[in-house]
Design a protein around this motif. Structure first.
Motif, short mmCIF file in Angstrom:
data_model
loop_
_atom_site.label_atom_id
_atom_site.label_comp_id
_atom_site.label_asym_id
_atom_site.label_seq_id
_atom_site.Cartn_x
_atom_site.Cartn_y
_atom_site.Cartn_z
N GLU A 11 57.60 2.68 -44.55
CA GLU A 11 58.15 3.86 -45.19
C GLU A 11 58.34 3.62 -46.69
O GLU A 11 58.02 4.48 -47.52
CB GLU A 11 59.48 4.24 -44.54
CG GLU A 11 60.22 5.40 -45.21
CD GLU A 11 59.52 6.73 -45.02
OE1 GLU A 11 59.88 7.68 -45.73
OE2 GLU A 11 58.61 6.82 -44.17
N GLN A 64 53.66 7.67 -52.88
CA GLN A 64 53.94 9.08 -53.10
C GLN A 64 54.53 9.34 -54.49
O GLN A 64 54.08 10.23 -55.22
CB GLN A 64 54.89 9.58 -52.01
CG GLN A 64 55.22 11.05 -52.07
CD GLN A 64 56.27 11.43 -51.03
OE1 GLN A 64 57.26 10.74 -50.87
NE2 GLN A 64 56.02 12.52 -50.31
N THR A 71 55.19 10.62 -38.71
CA THR A 71 54.87 11.28 -39.95
C THR A 71 55.53 10.56 -41.12
O THR A 71 56.61 9.98 -40.98
CB THR A 71 55.31 12.76 -39.93
OG1 THR A 71 54.93 13.39 -41.15
CG2 THR A 71 56.81 12.88 -39.76
N THR A 98 51.61 13.87 -47.63
CA THR A 98 52.11 13.50 -46.32
C THR A 98 51.11 12.56 -45.65
O THR A 98 49.99 12.39 -46.12
CB THR A 98 52.32 14.73 -45.42
OG1 THR A 98 51.07 15.40 -45.25
CG2 THR A 98 53.33 15.69 -46.03
N THR A 125 61.21 11.90 -41.07
CA THR A 125 62.12 13.03 -40.96
C THR A 125 63.50 12.54 -40.53
O THR A 125 63.68 11.40 -40.11
CB THR A 125 61.60 14.04 -39.93
OG1 THR A 125 61.57 13.42 -38.63
CG2 THR A 125 60.19 14.49 -40.29
N PRO A 169 56.49 11.40 -45.27
CA PRO A 169 57.74 10.65 -45.20
C PRO A 169 58.48 10.94 -43.89
O PRO A 169 58.28 11.99 -43.28
CB PRO A 169 58.53 11.16 -46.40
CG PRO A 169 57.98 12.52 -46.67
CD PRO A 169 56.53 12.46 -46.30
N GLU A 216 56.55 5.66 -49.76
CA GLU A 216 57.35 6.31 -50.80
C GLU A 216 56.92 5.86 -52.18
O GLU A 216 56.87 6.66 -53.13
CB GLU A 216 58.84 6.01 -50.58
CG GLU A 216 59.44 6.75 -49.39
CD GLU A 216 60.91 6.39 -49.20
OE1 GLU A 216 61.39 5.46 -49.88
OE2 GLU A 216 61.56 7.04 -48.36
N GLN A 234 50.04 10.66 -41.54
CA GLN A 234 50.26 10.38 -40.13
C GLN A 234 49.88 8.93 -39.88
O GLN A 234 48.79 8.49 -40.24
CB GLN A 234 49.42 11.30 -39.24
CG GLN A 234 49.54 10.98 -37.75
CD GLN A 234 48.75 11.94 -36.87
OE1 GLN A 234 48.44 13.04 -37.28
NE2 GLN A 234 48.44 11.51 -35.66
N GLY A 274 51.88 18.65 -52.16
CA GLY A 274 52.45 17.82 -51.11
C GLY A 274 51.65 16.56 -50.85
O GLY A 274 50.44 16.52 -51.05
N LEU A 326 54.50 17.65 -37.15
CA LEU A 326 53.68 17.33 -38.32
C LEU A 326 52.63 16.28 -38.01
O LEU A 326 51.82 15.93 -38.87
CB LEU A 326 54.57 16.86 -39.48
CG LEU A 326 55.58 17.88 -39.99
CD1 LEU A 326 56.45 17.27 -41.08
CD2 LEU A 326 54.88 19.14 -40.51
#
Length: 388
Positions: free
Chosen positions: A287, A294, A272, A308, A276, A274, A291, A310, A306, A243
């Motif tokens: 992170e 998001q 990436t 996402t 993995t 969120p 969140e 990077q 979505g 991703l």
């Protein structure tokens, strides 16, 4: 060529090369606003593109046209490539070059030394018909562990020019070499795709072997002197299903002849958001911030496919972030309102002190709006693309 063109169009506002429109401004900028540049500068025999920031390079214009690379479109040896690698490779190569060739001193020019046919030959396998191939000969094996894999995926040249009284002269060269960790192949045409794994140790070894060969060959090219500084950077390709794009992992500078300088680890890596289950980001606070961002925009605008991102890290420090938001909006007023809200949420939740680009796309991939912030600013520049 087609893939690179698609990427260029979709990331028009976030290109990191010559005139990145990352000027900050009011987060409520309306449709039609664009960043202002310093304009072109007339020179004897050429012009420059001008630039928006001191950290940007000026590009070369000759006869009213941008000086494009001679090897434009070359650099992908496999069809099933991860297109994010292209973006990471090109922008990362320019960023690394700034450490060696300052934008305050040098003018950027797309590669003019290596021709298209030359790069194609180098990326191919070595054979009786192609002794210049940097990838090993085909040993005829089909088993993933027995065959000779393709180690080198892409090569790119960037030229950095001196401006001497209105005349350009070559001041330095950067060569990027993309290395595979996974080589995808087919045992028969149109058959199933298989994968040869390449260890990090073998990738590093083959990368340095290729770098030495490339350096010796570039030194022999017309216009390159024995003391032209040549920077070589090695890039680890991300797998096709990743991703995020890959990262440059080492670089060196040759100041004279074919002598390779000491290799320096870049300590760069891409992650990436969120996170993995198999790859968490180095800093939990980053992170948590993502969140929060998001959840905020998802709760306010339910028609999202979505969110996402990077992020690139140097050691454990986040250096920058590119956020992608996919919507199901069709109304121009919805897109405008959403963009304004995203700018507010980004200021509140996303990490501060780093450059951030946010691209809002429709489900069909067309760009609806773009937001950008430099590392020294709190506000986001925004642009909403008109639907007419």
């Amino acid at each position: 060529m087609k893939k690179k063109t698609v990427i260029f169009i979709s990331l028009l506002m976030s290109a990191l090369l010559i005139t990145a429109c990352s000027n900050t401004g009011d987060g409520n900028n309306s449709s039609g606003n664009t960043a202002k540049t310093n304009g072109t500068t007339s020179k004897k025999g050429y012009q420059t593109t001008g630039k928006t920031e001191d950290s940007d390079y000026q590009g070369v214009i000759r006869n009213g046209k941008y000086k494009a690379s001679k090897a434009r479109g070359v650099g992908i040896t496999q069809e099933a490539d991860n297109m994010l690698n292209l973006q990471s490779f090109e922008s990362g190569l320019t960023s690394l070059s700034k450490n060696q060739f300052s934008p305050k001193k040098y003018v950027f020019q797309e590669g003019q030394i290596l021709s298209r046919s030359t790069v194609e030959d180098w990326l191919d396998r070595q054979s009786g018909d192609n002794p210049m191939g940097l990838n090993p000969k085909d040993n005829g094996e089909k088993d993933a562990k027995k065959r000779n894999p393709m180690y080198i995926q892409q090569i790119e040249e960037q030229d950095y020019m001196n401006d001497n009284d209105g005349k350009l002269s070559l001041g330095g060269i950067t060569i990027g070499i993309g290395m595979n960790r996974e080589d995808y192949y087919q045992k028969e045409q149109y058959g199933s795709t298989y994968t040869s794994k390449i260890s990090k140790e073998e990738m590093t070894k083959q990368g340095r072997i290729a770098a030495a060969k490339v350096l010796a060959r570039v030194r022999k090219e017309k216009g390159v002197s024995s003391d032209t500084p040549i920077m070589i950077a090695l890039f680890e390709q991300a797998p096709n299903d990743s991703l995020v794009g890959g990262s440059f992992y080492a670089s060196t500078v040759s100041k004279n002849g074919n002598e390779i300088g000491s290799w320096k680890d870049t300590n760069l890596s891409s992650y990436t958001f969120p996170a993995t289950a198999t790859k968490s980001v180095p800093n939990d606070n980053d992170e948590t911030s993502f969140e929060g961002f998001q959840n905020k925009i998802k709760n306010f605008f339910p028609n999202l496919a979505g969110v996402t991102a990077q992020g690139q890290y140097k050691n454990k420090s986040l250096q920058g972030m590119k956020v992608n938001i996919t919507t199901q909006f069709y109304s121009q007023t919805e897109i405008t309102s959403f963009t304004q809200y995203v700018a507010q949420a980004a200021r509140t939740y996303l990490p501060t002190g780093i450059p951030i680009d946010i691209t809002v796309k429709s489900a069909d991939g067309s760009v609806q709006s773009f937001l950008s912030r430099d590392d020294g600013s709190g506000d986001f520049y925004t642009h909403v693309f008109s639907s007419y």
